[in-house]
Design a protein around this motif. Structure first.
Motif, PDB file in Angstrom:
ATOM      1  N   ARG A 125       0.732  -0.673   0.070  1.00  0.00           N
ATOM      2  CA  ARG A 125       0.037   0.258  -0.149  1.00  0.00           C
ATOM      3  C   ARG A 125       0.314   1.359   0.090  1.00  0.00           C
ATOM      4  O   ARG A 125       0.143   2.155  -0.546  1.00  0.00           O
ATOM      5  N   THR A 126       2.140   0.887   0.458  1.00  0.00           N
ATOM      6  CA  THR A 126       2.813   2.753   0.841  1.00  0.00           C
ATOM      7  C   THR A 126       3.755   1.925   0.214  1.00  0.00           C
ATOM      8  O   THR A 126       4.573   0.720   0.263  1.00  0.00           O
ATOM      9  N   ARG A 127       5.075   3.176  -0.257  1.00  0.00           N
ATOM     10  CA  ARG A 127       6.633   2.415   0.232  1.00  0.00           C
ATOM     11  C   ARG A 127       7.258   2.190   1.542  1.00  0.00           C
ATOM     12  O   ARG A 127       8.291   1.352   1.113  1.00  0.00           O
ATOM     13  N   ASP A 128       6.636   2.545   2.551  1.00  0.00           N
ATOM     14  CA  ASP A 128       7.185   2.181   3.549  1.00  0.00           C
ATOM     15  C   ASP A 128       6.899   0.658   4.113  1.00  0.00           C
ATOM     16  O   ASP A 128       8.147   0.409   3.913  1.00  0.00           O
ATOM     17  N   GLU A 129       5.726   0.023   3.494  1.00  0.00           N
ATOM     18  CA  GLU A 129       5.373  -1.464   3.873  1.00  0.00           C
ATOM     19  C   GLU A 129       6.435  -2.170   3.050  1.00  0.00           C
ATOM     20  O   GLU A 129       6.946  -3.013   2.728  1.00  0.00           O
TER      21      GLU A 129
END
Length: 199
Positions: free
Chosen positions: A51-55
């Motif tokens: 879902r996100t770059r961090d994930e």
């Protein structure tokens, strides 16, 4: 019949693309769109799995740790059925150092991603279990050696393991910027292990 998709393998492919972007273009160029282009998949496909770059970054770090673990397992297997604890520890840490191109690439990307987690605690938290597992692994090897009389019983295994892993991280910083040659880093590691395993 529709082709069955291996979702884990798809995640691994996307994470590998992130590693290439970070290595070749720099951390600032990491975005889901850039990673999708590198992986030759649609942005929607990447967003389906992350879902996100961090994930995505947290998963990529875990994959780097898995590849390091595989190298460690291969190195340890080469030591025979009953290796000496010091040899086990040396073989383990050597696979964590940026001594050749595959290891250098993994270390370079891992450090770039870890610098991001320093200001994003929610990402760092996802790595806690892997960090704890490596610390426990090294501490157990030190603890195993102590009854043999080759390790100083006054050494606290967990604190000693913490220091050894921190030293490996420091050596990697110097290796990546060219301040230390690989043979210098190996010599430093062995000298430190001599302090842990005298004689």
């Amino acid at each position: 019949m529709p082709k069955k998709v291996d979702h884990h393998e798809r995640r691994v492919v996307i994470a590998a693309a992130l590693k290439r972007v970070a290595r070749d273009q720099g951390f600032d160029e990491i975005s889901l769109r850039h990673v999708a282009a590198e992986a030759e998949v649609s942005l929607g496909t990447v967003q389906h799995y992350f879902r996100t770059r961090d994930e995505l970054m947290a998963f990529a770090l875990t994959e780097i740790r898995h590849s390091t673990a595989a190298r460690i397992s291969a190195a340890v297997a080469g030591l025979g059925a009953t290796p000496d604890p010091r040899d086990l520890l040396e073989a383990t840490v050597m696979q964590m150092l940026a001594l050749d191109e595959p290891r250098r690439s993994d270390v370079q990307v891992a450090l770039a991603l870890l610098s991001h987690t320093a200001v994003h605690p929610e990402v760092a938290a996802t790595l806690h279990d892997e960090t704890r597992a490596m610390l426990d692994f090294v501490a157990d090897m030190i603890r195993t050696a102590q009854p043999t009389g080759r390790a100083d019983p006054r050494l606290d295994p967990e604190l000693t393991a913490t220091g050894l892993l921190a030293m490996a991280d420091g050596l990697n910083n110097y290796l990546l910027v060219g301040h230390y040659a690989p043979d210098r880093a190996v010599a430093a590691l062995r000298a430190h292990l001599d302090l842990i395993f005298p004689g």
